[in-house]
Design an enzyme around this catalytic site. Structure first.
Site, PDB file in Angstrom:
ATOM      1  N   CYS A  76       0.842  -1.150  -0.077  1.00  0.00           N
ATOM      2  CA  CYS A  76       0.026   0.004   0.040  1.00  0.00           C
ATOM      3  C   CYS A  76       0.893   1.451   0.146  1.00  0.00           C
ATOM      4  O   CYS A  76       2.005   1.415   0.813  1.00  0.00           O
ATOM      5  CB  CYS A  76      -0.880  -0.143   1.009  1.00  0.00           C
ATOM      6  SG  CYS A  76      -0.448   0.879   2.643  1.00  0.00           S
ATOM      7  N   GLU A  77       0.380   2.207  -0.842  1.00  0.00           N
ATOM      8  CA  GLU A  77       1.321   3.437  -0.963  1.00  0.00           C
ATOM      9  C   GLU A  77       1.042   4.488   0.228  1.00  0.00           C
ATOM     10  O   GLU A  77       1.830   5.224   0.228  1.00  0.00           O
ATOM     11  CB  GLU A  77       1.135   3.998  -2.198  1.00  0.00           C
ATOM     12  CG  GLU A  77      -0.191   4.824  -2.383  1.00  0.00           C
ATOM     13  CD  GLU A  77      -0.336   5.589  -3.746  1.00  0.00           C
ATOM     14  OE1 GLU A  77       0.373   5.373  -4.687  1.00  0.00           O
ATOM     15  OE2 GLU A  77      -0.986   6.453  -4.055  1.00  0.00           O
ATOM     16  N   HIS A  78       0.146   4.116   0.951  1.00  0.00           N
ATOM     17  CA  HIS A  78      -0.006   4.832   2.010  1.00  0.00           C
ATOM     18  C   HIS A  78       0.979   4.697   3.389  1.00  0.00           C
ATOM     19  O   HIS A  78       1.345   5.551   4.208  1.00  0.00           O
ATOM     20  CB  HIS A  78      -1.480   4.853   2.613  1.00  0.00           C
ATOM     21  CG  HIS A  78      -2.314   5.578   1.814  1.00  0.00           C
ATOM     22  ND1 HIS A  78      -3.821   5.318   1.797  1.00  0.00           N
ATOM     23  CD2 HIS A  78      -2.179   6.670   0.719  1.00  0.00           C
ATOM     24  CE1 HIS A  78      -4.315   5.855   0.916  1.00  0.00           C
ATOM     25  NE2 HIS A  78      -3.317   6.699   0.534  1.00  0.00           N
ATOM     26  N   HIS A  79       1.252   3.287   3.459  1.00  0.00           N
ATOM     27  CA  HIS A  79       1.985   2.955   4.602  1.00  0.00           C
ATOM     28  C   HIS A  79       3.161   1.843   4.212  1.00  0.00           C
ATOM     29  O   HIS A  79       4.018   1.632   5.218  1.00  0.00           O
ATOM     30  CB  HIS A  79       1.093   2.062   5.610  1.00  0.00           C
ATOM     31  CG  HIS A  79       0.119   2.881   6.160  1.00  0.00           C
ATOM     32  ND1 HIS A  79      -1.341   2.578   5.615  1.00  0.00           N
ATOM     33  CD2 HIS A  79      -0.273   3.606   7.112  1.00  0.00           C
ATOM     34  CE1 HIS A  79      -2.292   3.462   6.171  1.00  0.00           C
ATOM     35  NE2 HIS A  79      -1.432   4.128   6.912  1.00  0.00           N
ATOM     36  N   HIS A 145      -5.425  -5.846   4.448  1.00  0.00           N
ATOM     37  CA  HIS A 145      -4.470  -5.021   4.248  1.00  0.00           C
ATOM     38  C   HIS A 145      -3.504  -4.906   5.762  1.00  0.00           C
ATOM     39  O   HIS A 145      -4.236  -4.772   6.916  1.00  0.00           O
ATOM     40  CB  HIS A 145      -5.188  -3.388   4.132  1.00  0.00           C
ATOM     41  CG  HIS A 145      -5.310  -3.162   2.703  1.00  0.00           C
ATOM     42  ND1 HIS A 145      -4.792  -2.363   1.736  1.00  0.00           N
ATOM     43  CD2 HIS A 145      -6.170  -3.751   1.907  1.00  0.00           C
ATOM     44  CE1 HIS A 145      -5.385  -2.290   0.868  1.00  0.00           C
ATOM     45  NE2 HIS A 145      -6.467  -3.424   0.716  1.00  0.00           N
ATOM     46  N   CYS A 147      -1.730  -2.844   7.074  1.00  0.00           N
ATOM     47  CA  CYS A 147      -1.725  -1.491   7.737  1.00  0.00           C
ATOM     48  C   CYS A 147      -2.995  -1.344   8.437  1.00  0.00           C
ATOM     49  O   CYS A 147      -3.174  -0.623   9.416  1.00  0.00           O
ATOM     50  CB  CYS A 147      -1.666  -0.428   6.657  1.00  0.00           C
ATOM     51  SG  CYS A 147      -2.926  -0.311   5.428  1.00  0.00           S
TER      52      CYS A 147
HETATM   53 ZN   LIG Z   1      -2.177   1.263   4.151  1.00  0.00          ZN
END
Ligand SMILES: [Zn+2]
Length: 191
Positions: A76-79, A145, A147
């Site tokens: 995931c590009e957020h975490h 996910h 995250c």
């Molecule tokens: Zn994430």
């Protein structure tokens, strides 16, 4: 300083910032291993979906083709944490079909990048429409996910489901239902 060296230096610095207690062996050897692992996890940026789908075969069939339960690993590009699950792809050809083995390769091409599950799902569907030009395509991804499950709201087992329907799969309810029935989302299967 090469790209590899600066990547390893950055990972080394990150280890220092995580904790001064991280042991010497790890500080010495982990950066190179992480750098290698990153090359593998993000190799999708080097791959070209058009090339994967460049060879198609003539076919008179206009029946639905489904590849179900393709293992999916992405980040995931957020975490920068993994999300792991399965992809299901169906399409109805319009004169041309693609080798079945190209479908998992196409998915991997997009999955081995920093991703959002929503974008990953529609990228796969769009590539299909652009390069195979079928009557329609449906892509469903069911993923966990990390995250969300090993940090944050900490809800292990929570699944995120995304879908992208194009052409007949979007416009024709019967086609869409046939696809959903055949991949059995929400059925007794564990994904
Ligand atoms: Zn994430």
């Amino acid at each position: 300083v090469t790209d590899v060296e600066s990547k390893e230096n950055a990972i080394h610095r990150l280890l220092e910032l995580i904790s001064p207690e991280i042991d010497q062996e790890a500080r010495l050897n982990t950066p190179a291993r992480v750098s290698d692992a990153m090359d593998e996890l993000y190799c999708g940026y080097e791959c070209d979906p058009a090339e994967i789908l460049s060879r198609t075969f003539e076919s008179v069939s206009d029946e639905m083709v489904i590849v179900r339960g393709i293992p999916l690993y992405s980040m995931c590009e957020h975490h920068m944490l993994p999300f792991i699950g399965k992809a299901h792809v169906g399409y109805i050809p319009e004169g041309r079909i693609v080798g079945i083995s190209k479908i998992p390769r196409l998915i991997e091409c997009y999955a081995r990048r920093l991703q959002l599950q929503e974008r990953l799902t529609s990228d796969i569907a769009n590539a299909f429409m652009e390069h195979i030009k079928p009557r329609g395509v449906g892509v469903i991804i069911v993923a966990e996910h990390t995250c969300m499950t090993m940090r944050g709201i900490n809800k292990p087992g929570t699944k995120t489901i995304t879908s992208a329907m194009r052409g007949m799969f979007k416009d024709d309810e019967k086609t869409r239902n046939e696809f959903l029935e055949l991949i059995k989302i929400g059925g007794a299967r564990d994904d």
